[in-house]
Write a protein that holds these residues in place. Structure first.
Motif, PDB file in Angstrom:
ATOM      1  N   LEU A   3       0.885  -1.168   0.000  1.00  0.00           N
ATOM      2  CA  LEU A   3       0.000   0.000   0.000  1.00  0.00           C
ATOM      3  C   LEU A   3       0.922   1.216   0.000  1.00  0.00           C
ATOM      4  O   LEU A   3       1.686   1.423   0.952  1.00  0.00           O
ATOM      5  CB  LEU A   3      -0.897  -0.003   1.238  1.00  0.00           C
ATOM      6  N   LYS A   4       0.899   1.975  -1.059  1.00  0.00           N
ATOM      7  CA  LYS A   4       1.833   3.087  -1.218  1.00  0.00           C
ATOM      8  C   LYS A   4       1.228   4.404  -0.729  1.00  0.00           C
ATOM      9  O   LYS A   4       0.037   4.627  -0.845  1.00  0.00           O
ATOM     10  CB  LYS A   4       2.241   3.236  -2.687  1.00  0.00           C
ATOM     11  N   PHE A   5       2.100   5.250  -0.214  1.00  0.00           N
ATOM     12  CA  PHE A   5       1.764   6.614   0.200  1.00  0.00           C
ATOM     13  C   PHE A   5       0.560   6.657   1.143  1.00  0.00           C
ATOM     14  O   PHE A   5      -0.356   7.456   0.975  1.00  0.00           O
ATOM     15  CB  PHE A   5       1.542   7.511  -1.021  1.00  0.00           C
ATOM     16  N   VAL A   6       0.586   5.797   2.156  1.00  0.00           N
ATOM     17  CA  VAL A   6      -0.539   5.732   3.088  1.00  0.00           C
ATOM     18  C   VAL A   6      -0.669   7.004   3.913  1.00  0.00           C
ATOM     19  O   VAL A   6      -1.712   7.229   4.536  1.00  0.00           O
ATOM     20  CB  VAL A   6      -0.454   4.493   4.011  1.00  0.00           C
ATOM     21  N   TYR A  12      -3.272   7.782   9.154  1.00  0.00           N
ATOM     22  CA  TYR A  12      -1.922   7.276   8.933  1.00  0.00           C
ATOM     23  C   TYR A  12      -0.901   8.415   8.940  1.00  0.00           C
ATOM     24  O   TYR A  12       0.212   8.266   9.436  1.00  0.00           O
ATOM     25  CB  TYR A  12      -1.817   6.494   7.627  1.00  0.00           C
ATOM     26  N   ALA A  13      -1.276   9.562   8.390  1.00  0.00           N
ATOM     27  CA  ALA A  13      -0.364  10.715   8.391  1.00  0.00           C
ATOM     28  C   ALA A  13      -0.036  11.135   9.812  1.00  0.00           C
ATOM     29  O   ALA A  13       1.121  11.425  10.139  1.00  0.00           O
ATOM     30  CB  ALA A  13      -0.978  11.875   7.610  1.00  0.00           C
ATOM     31  N   GLU A  14      -1.029  11.152  10.672  1.00  0.00           N
ATOM     32  CA  GLU A  14      -0.797  11.533  12.069  1.00  0.00           C
ATOM     33  C   GLU A  14       0.135  10.533  12.745  1.00  0.00           C
ATOM     34  O   GLU A  14       1.082  10.920  13.431  1.00  0.00           O
ATOM     35  CB  GLU A  14      -2.126  11.604  12.819  1.00  0.00           C
ATOM     36  N   LEU A  15      -0.121   9.241  12.548  1.00  0.00           N
ATOM     37  CA  LEU A  15       0.728   8.211  13.133  1.00  0.00           C
ATOM     38  C   LEU A  15       2.149   8.292  12.585  1.00  0.00           C
ATOM     39  O   LEU A  15       3.129   8.248  13.337  1.00  0.00           O
ATOM     40  CB  LEU A  15       0.138   6.824  12.864  1.00  0.00           C
ATOM     41  N   LEU A  16       2.268   8.436  11.278  1.00  0.00           N
ATOM     42  CA  LEU A  16       3.583   8.541  10.638  1.00  0.00           C
ATOM     43  C   LEU A  16       4.365   9.717  11.206  1.00  0.00           C
ATOM     44  O   LEU A  16       5.540   9.577  11.579  1.00  0.00           O
ATOM     45  CB  LEU A  16       3.424   8.704   9.125  1.00  0.00           C
ATOM     46  N   ARG A  37       8.392  13.018   3.874  1.00  0.00           N
ATOM     47  CA  ARG A  37       7.972  11.850   4.648  1.00  0.00           C
ATOM     48  C   ARG A  37       6.939  11.060   3.861  1.00  0.00           C
ATOM     49  O   ARG A  37       5.973  11.621   3.354  1.00  0.00           O
ATOM     50  CB  ARG A  37       7.377  12.283   5.986  1.00  0.00           C
ATOM     51  N   ALA A  38       7.179   9.764   3.755  1.00  0.00           N
ATOM     52  CA  ALA A  38       6.245   8.886   3.057  1.00  0.00           C
ATOM     53  C   ALA A  38       6.233   7.549   3.771  1.00  0.00           C
ATOM     54  O   ALA A  38       7.183   7.191   4.461  1.00  0.00           O
ATOM     55  CB  ALA A  38       6.657   8.701   1.607  1.00  0.00           C
ATOM     56  N   SER A  39       5.151   6.826   3.596  1.00  0.00           N
ATOM     57  CA  SER A  39       5.038   5.534   4.254  1.00  0.00           C
ATOM     58  C   SER A  39       4.366   4.534   3.333  1.00  0.00           C
ATOM     59  O   SER A  39       3.379   4.857   2.670  1.00  0.00           O
ATOM     60  CB  SER A  39       4.225   5.682   5.544  1.00  0.00           C
TER      61      SER A  39
END
Length: 73
Positions: A3-6, A12-16, A37-39
């Motif tokens: 799953l790209k760019f979650v 997910y952005a907050e967690l990242l 930043r990317a996840s």
């Protein structure tokens, strides 16, 4: 499966960002500031094997569930 760019999802952005804020603070003495930043989330089957490789960016592994054996060859 990947799953790209979650981080495009608000939760997910907050967690990242919470996680990477801590990583960035700890790494500050020996690493450059984070620019982008990317996840990605990788979902794998039990006993799957990924060939050794390097990534062009800084990255780290966070195992959420189960076990993972990492071998450096």
């Amino acid at each position: 499966m990947v799953l790209k760019f979650v981080q495009q999802d608000r939760d997910y952005a907050e967690l990242l960002n919470r996680c990477l804020d801590e990583v960035e603070e700890a790494a500050a003495p020996f690493a450059q500031p984070m620019i982008r930043r990317a996840s990605f989330i990788f979902i794998t089957s039990p006993r799957s094997i990924t060939s050794y490789h390097t990534d062009p960016e800084y990255s780290f592994l966070l195992q959420v569930k189960g076990t993972k054996t990492i071998k450096h060859t």
